[in-house]
Design an enzyme around this catalytic site. Sequence first.
Site, PDB file in Angstrom:
ATOM      1  N   CYS A  87       7.393  -7.537   4.597  1.00  0.00           N
ATOM      2  CA  CYS A  87       8.713  -6.757   3.921  1.00  0.00           C
ATOM      3  C   CYS A  87       9.852  -5.680   4.617  1.00  0.00           C
ATOM      4  O   CYS A  87      10.499  -4.706   4.235  1.00  0.00           O
ATOM      5  CB  CYS A  87       6.968  -4.858   4.270  1.00  0.00           C
ATOM      6  SG  CYS A  87       5.915  -5.352   3.790  1.00  0.00           S
ATOM      7  N   HIS A 333       8.427   0.180  -3.555  1.00  0.00           N
ATOM      8  CA  HIS A 333       8.606  -1.142  -2.520  1.00  0.00           C
ATOM      9  C   HIS A 333       8.480  -2.582  -3.127  1.00  0.00           C
ATOM     10  O   HIS A 333       8.157  -3.388  -2.362  1.00  0.00           O
ATOM     11  CB  HIS A 333       7.186  -0.704  -1.538  1.00  0.00           C
ATOM     12  CG  HIS A 333       7.281  -2.113  -0.051  1.00  0.00           C
ATOM     13  ND1 HIS A 333       8.124  -2.015   0.745  1.00  0.00           N
ATOM     14  CD2 HIS A 333       6.085  -2.655  -0.147  1.00  0.00           C
ATOM     15  CE1 HIS A 333       8.456  -2.676   1.262  1.00  0.00           C
ATOM     16  NE2 HIS A 333       6.846  -2.497   1.572  1.00  0.00           N
TER      17      HIS A 333
END
Lengths: 395, 140
Positions: A87, A333
Site C-alpha cells: 500500500c 485505495h
Amino acid sequence: MTRTAYVAGTGLTAFGKFASASLGTLGRDAGAEALRDAGVKAADIDLIACGCARSGILHGRESGVGQYVGWELGIEGVPVYNEKAFCASGAMAFNVAYLAVSSGRHDLALVLGVEKMSSRSGKGRPLTSDGMVLEGEQGFTPPAYYAMAARRHMEVYGTTREQIAAVAVKNRRAAADNPKAQYRKLITVEDVLASKPIVSPLNLLDCCPTGDGAAAVVLVSEAGAERLGIAPRIEVTASVVGSGYYRRQDRDMTSFALDKATAGKAYEQAGVSPADIDVAEVHDSFSIAEILHYEDLGFCEPGTGGKLVQTGETAVGGRIPVNTGGGLLNRGHPLGATGVAQIVELSDQLRGRCGVRQVAGARTALAHISGGFQDGDFATSGVTVLSRRGGWRDG
Amino acid sequence: MGELGEESIGRSVLEKDAEGRHRLAASRCPECGDVRMPRRDYCVNDGLPCERILLSGRGEIYEAVFVSVPPKGFDHRFWAGYIDLDEGARIFAQIACAEDEKPPSHGQRVEMTTLQIGVRAVLAPVFTRAPGQGERDAPG
C-alpha cells in the site's frame, strides 16, 4: 548538502472502477494534470519514480509501469524507478524522487502512483499478503490483522465499537465533498454497525474498497524552479520511510514501533512536533487503523484515539483534521496511487484549493501510510511533512 | 491435501516426533535461545546457525477473531488468531470453537492439534482451548 525540494504541481484521476482505463492511461491523465499544474513540459522532466503494487499479478506487467506511463506522456531518456511496497508503493516512489531532487542529482522529478484493480488480465487477486504467505494458507487476511488490533485496543483501552465506526463516518463526510472520491454518499454509525460482518469486530463499511486510479506530483529543486521560471510554495520538509521490526514476537498490537520510528524521524527532519500539524492524511485501510495511527503519530495520548475521532477533533473544522479527501476508506485505495494521492490532497490543502473541505490557514501537513506485512509486523511505513512557504495570495 | 507450509514456503511446518505425533517444527539459537516458527537457518539476533527443535504445541491466545467472510480457499467461517507459544514464538493459526462455545479470547490457554483446513484439506496446526476455557454458554 541537502537541497530543498518543492511540490510544483499535482494531478489526480477520479478513483473508482473504470473498465476502459489502463495503467498507462490512468497514469497519463494524472501525470499530464500535474505537468500542467506545475507549468512544465514533459521534456523538462529528468526523472520518473512510479509506485504500483499489483501490476504483475493483475496485469502481467511486473516491471516497467513507470516507463509505460512515461511512454504515454512522451517522457524519454530519463531514469525511471519503479517502486513496489504494498500500500506504500506511491509513498516509496515519492521518497525516491525526493532523495533524487534533494541530493542535487535531479531538478525536476515526476512522481506517479497508479493501480488498476477492478479488472485483470492475470490470475492474481487484488489483495494478497505477500509477506504473510504461510498465514495466508491458514486464512489470514489484512482485515483479520486489523480486527485483532481492534480487539486489543478495545480490551486494553476501552475503545468502543462506535468510536471505531466514527472513523468511517467522518471520512465519508469528507469524501462527500471530494468529487474524485470513490464513495460519497453519507453514512451513519448505525450504517457501519449494520453492514456485513467481515472479521469481528470489523464490518464492510470499516474496510477500504479496491479500485482504479492514479495520482502524480511534480517535485522540483530551487535551481530547477528558477530555470523554468516557476515559483512553487510547498516545501517537502521531511520524507521518511522504513521497514518493520520483525524480530519482536511479543508485539503489542495497540501500538507499532515502526510508525513511531518513521514519525519521530520525520518530525525531527522537519523541525516540527505533532502540535504543529494543521492537516493530515493517515492510513485508514480499516477504520481502526486510523485510531491506532493517531496515537503512534503523536496526535493524542496512547489509548485516546477513539475519543479523538468521536469528539470531532479530526473532522474538517476540528483541531487536527485527518483524511480530508475521504481517506483510503472512501476516496478509495488503488494501492500504488494512494501514497501520491495523499500528497496531492495535502498540497491542495496548503494551496487553499479544497473548497468546502478546506482547512483554513493550513501551513503544515503530514502524510502517513503503512504498506503490507512481513512476519507479523507492517512491512513499510512512510511519513511525509509538507510546509507552505510565503503568503496565501501567492497561489 | 499436503501439510501446511509446503505450498507457501516450500516445506511443512509439521514434523513427527518419536511417537509419531505431529509437532511444530521450530528453530532455536544455541547462543541467545531465540525460538522461531517456521524455522530459520540463522538466528535473527546474532547470525549463528540455529538448532532444530520441536515445540510443545502449548501456549496462550494473544488475540482471536471470527472470520465471517472466508477468503479464497476456504468455504466456511472460522476463528483464527495469534498464539504465543510457551517456547516464545508467536504464530498465526486457526482456533477450534463450536458455535455454542464461548468465543476465544486473549490469555486463554491452548494446545495444538492437527486438522485438515480449507478446500485443499491442508493438514495444519489448529488450537483448542484447555478444559474449562471454552465452555458452553448456559442454555437459555
